[in-house]
Structures are given as C-alpha cells and as structure tokens.
Design a protein around this motif. Structure first.
Motif, mmCIF file in Angstrom:
data_model
loop_
_atom_site.group_PDB
_atom_site.id
_atom_site.type_symbol
_atom_site.label_atom_id
_atom_site.label_comp_id
_atom_site.label_asym_id
_atom_site.label_seq_id
_atom_site.Cartn_x
_atom_site.Cartn_y
_atom_site.Cartn_z
ATOM 1 N N VAL A 1 0.842 -1.201 0.000
ATOM 2 C CA VAL A 1 0.000 0.000 0.000
ATOM 3 C C VAL A 1 0.876 1.249 0.000
ATOM 4 O O VAL A 1 1.901 1.304 0.669
ATOM 5 N N LEU A 2 0.450 2.247 -0.778
ATOM 6 C CA LEU A 2 1.096 3.558 -0.815
ATOM 7 C C LEU A 2 0.315 4.486 0.102
ATOM 8 O O LEU A 2 -0.900 4.659 -0.063
ATOM 9 N N TYR A 3 0.992 5.062 1.076
ATOM 10 C CA TYR A 3 0.382 6.005 2.017
ATOM 11 C C TYR A 3 0.910 7.397 1.728
ATOM 12 O O TYR A 3 2.124 7.595 1.654
ATOM 13 N N LEU A 4 0.012 8.363 1.560
ATOM 14 C CA LEU A 4 0.383 9.750 1.317
ATOM 15 C C LEU A 4 0.042 10.562 2.557
ATOM 16 O O LEU A 4 -1.072 10.478 3.070
ATOM 17 N N THR A 5 1.011 11.355 3.036
ATOM 18 C CA THR A 5 0.767 12.135 4.244
ATOM 19 C C THR A 5 1.595 13.410 4.254
ATOM 20 O O THR A 5 2.657 13.482 3.634
ATOM 21 N N HIS A 6 1.089 14.398 4.959
ATOM 22 C CA HIS A 6 1.865 15.622 5.208
ATOM 23 C C HIS A 6 2.443 15.591 6.630
ATOM 24 O O HIS A 6 3.236 16.430 7.002
ATOM 25 N N ASP A 7 2.038 14.589 7.389
ATOM 26 C CA ASP A 7 2.415 14.477 8.804
ATOM 27 C C ASP A 7 3.716 13.689 8.947
ATOM 28 O O ASP A 7 3.737 12.470 8.827
ATOM 29 N N GLN A 8 4.800 14.391 9.211
ATOM 30 C CA GLN A 8 6.111 13.753 9.299
ATOM 31 C C GLN A 8 6.220 12.784 10.468
ATOM 32 O O GLN A 8 7.072 11.903 10.469
ATOM 33 N N LYS A 9 5.384 12.908 11.459
ATOM 34 C CA LYS A 9 5.443 12.047 12.645
ATOM 35 C C LYS A 9 4.456 10.878 12.583
ATOM 36 O O LYS A 9 4.411 10.066 13.493
ATOM 37 N N ALA A 10 3.666 10.775 11.523
ATOM 38 C CA ALA A 10 2.641 9.739 11.441
ATOM 39 C C ALA A 10 3.238 8.338 11.529
ATOM 40 O O ALA A 10 2.710 7.479 12.236
ATOM 41 N N PHE A 11 4.324 8.095 10.820
ATOM 42 C CA PHE A 11 4.946 6.773 10.852
ATOM 43 C C PHE A 11 5.429 6.448 12.257
ATOM 44 O O PHE A 11 5.203 5.351 12.766
ATOM 45 N N GLU A 12 6.070 7.420 12.880
ATOM 46 C CA GLU A 12 6.569 7.238 14.250
ATOM 47 C C GLU A 12 5.438 6.853 15.207
ATOM 48 O O GLU A 12 5.553 5.910 15.983
ATOM 49 N N ARG A 13 4.329 7.591 15.139
ATOM 50 C CA ARG A 13 3.197 7.320 16.026
ATOM 51 C C ARG A 13 2.516 5.992 15.702
ATOM 52 O O ARG A 13 2.048 5.295 16.587
ATOM 53 N N SER A 14 2.470 5.632 14.421
ATOM 54 C CA SER A 14 1.800 4.391 14.018
ATOM 55 C C SER A 14 2.599 3.157 14.402
ATOM 56 O O SER A 14 2.034 2.077 14.533
ATOM 57 N N THR A 15 3.893 3.303 14.551
ATOM 58 C CA THR A 15 4.726 2.137 14.865
ATOM 59 C C THR A 15 5.131 2.082 16.334
ATOM 60 O O THR A 15 5.778 1.126 16.757
ATOM 61 N N ARG A 16 4.744 3.070 17.109
ATOM 62 C CA ARG A 16 5.075 3.085 18.537
ATOM 63 C C ARG A 16 4.490 1.853 19.218
ATOM 64 O O ARG A 16 3.326 1.528 19.051
ATOM 65 N N GLY A 17 5.321 1.139 19.931
ATOM 66 C CA GLY A 17 4.871 -0.043 20.644
ATOM 67 C C GLY A 17 4.856 -1.309 19.803
ATOM 68 O O GLY A 17 4.594 -2.384 20.315
ATOM 69 N N GLN A 18 5.144 -1.183 18.515
ATOM 70 C CA GLN A 18 5.180 -2.355 17.641
ATOM 71 C C GLN A 18 6.490 -3.106 17.859
ATOM 72 O O GLN A 18 7.539 -2.498 18.036
ATOM 73 N N LYS A 19 6.427 -4.395 17.811
ATOM 74 C CA LYS A 19 7.629 -5.232 17.935
ATOM 75 C C LYS A 19 8.376 -5.296 16.617
ATOM 76 O O LYS A 19 9.534 -5.627 16.557
ATOM 77 N N GLY A 20 7.720 -5.023 15.553
ATOM 78 C CA GLY A 20 8.326 -5.118 14.226
ATOM 79 C C GLY A 20 7.283 -5.528 13.203
ATOM 80 O O GLY A 20 6.151 -5.866 13.554
ATOM 81 N N PHE A 21 7.667 -5.474 11.975
ATOM 82 C CA PHE A 21 6.761 -5.838 10.891
ATOM 83 C C PHE A 21 7.366 -7.009 10.140
ATOM 84 O O PHE A 21 8.579 -7.129 10.050
ATOM 85 N N ASP A 22 6.516 -7.826 9.559
ATOM 86 C CA ASP A 22 7.020 -8.955 8.785
ATOM 87 C C ASP A 22 7.087 -8.614 7.295
ATOM 88 O O ASP A 22 7.104 -9.496 6.446
ATOM 89 N N PHE A 23 7.118 -7.322 6.998
ATOM 90 C CA PHE A 23 7.285 -6.848 5.623
ATOM 91 C C PHE A 23 8.057 -5.528 5.671
ATOM 92 O O PHE A 23 8.063 -4.835 6.685
ATOM 93 N N PRO A 24 8.737 -5.177 4.577
ATOM 94 C CA PRO A 24 9.499 -3.928 4.563
ATOM 95 C C PRO A 24 8.598 -2.696 4.482
ATOM 96 O O PRO A 24 7.519 -2.739 3.886
ATOM 97 N N ILE A 25 9.077 -1.615 5.070
ATOM 98 C CA ILE A 25 8.388 -0.324 5.003
ATOM 99 C C ILE A 25 9.388 0.701 4.504
ATOM 100 O O ILE A 25 10.482 0.848 5.048
ATOM 101 N N ARG A 26 8.988 1.421 3.470
ATOM 102 C CA ARG A 26 9.828 2.455 2.869
ATOM 103 C C ARG A 26 9.187 3.805 3.175
ATOM 104 O O ARG A 26 7.999 3.996 2.928
#
Length: 90
Positions: free
Chosen positions: A46-71
């Motif tokens: 999925v392609l995610y478009l955002t103006h929020d530079q902190k969105a990725f940080e907040r979305s992954t907080r508390g995550q142990k990791g992902f089983d797929f790459p994120i760019r």
C-alpha cells in the motif's frame, strides 16, 4: 515471490502527492493508495500519502516489528523514482 513493501510518501500539503498518486503508485509497484494518511494500520503493498512527518513514528510506537518492509520517502524522492520509472518505459 517478492515480498510486498509498504511505501509512505511525506510532503507538505499542496505539493502534489494526490495529483501524482497514480504515477507514484505505479513507480513503487503498490496495489492501493491511502491519501491523507495520519495514524493507523500499515499494510504491505500500500502507498500512504501524508503531510504528517510524525505519522509513521506514532503508528509504529509499541510495535515489535513488521514482517514486511516499510519504505518512507519524501515527495521529492518519490517524484525522482517516478521520473526514472517513466523514462525506463519510454
């Protein structure tokens, strides 16, 4: 089989993310687009478009990791990839 990558494009409001969404989607080989993404689930392919530079940080907080790459790329980098992709198909 190639593993699908989630792609997050960050850029200021009005820079052209939505206008160029289909081109960016094609260049990165994504299957779907989520425009104006804030905080939420991240899925592969999925392609995610955002103006929020902190969105990725907040979305992954508390995550142990992902089983797929994120760019995570800026809009400028995404458009360079579009240019390379389109020149390669010309």
């Amino acid at each position: 089989m190639t593993q699908k990558t989630a792609t997050i494009v960050v850029g200021p409001q009005g820079c052209g993310k939505t206008t160029n969404a289909e081109r960016i989607q094609k260049a990165y080989g994504c299957e779907a687009v989520v425009d104006d993404w804030g905080v939420g689930e991240i899925k592969p392919g999925v392609l995610y478009l955002t103006h929020d530079q902190k969105a990725f940080e907040r979305s992954t907080r508390g995550q142990k990791g992902f089983d797929f790459p994120i760019r995570v790329v800026t809009f400028m980098v995404a458009m360079e990839m579009v240019k390379i992709d389109e020149e390669g198909r010309a």
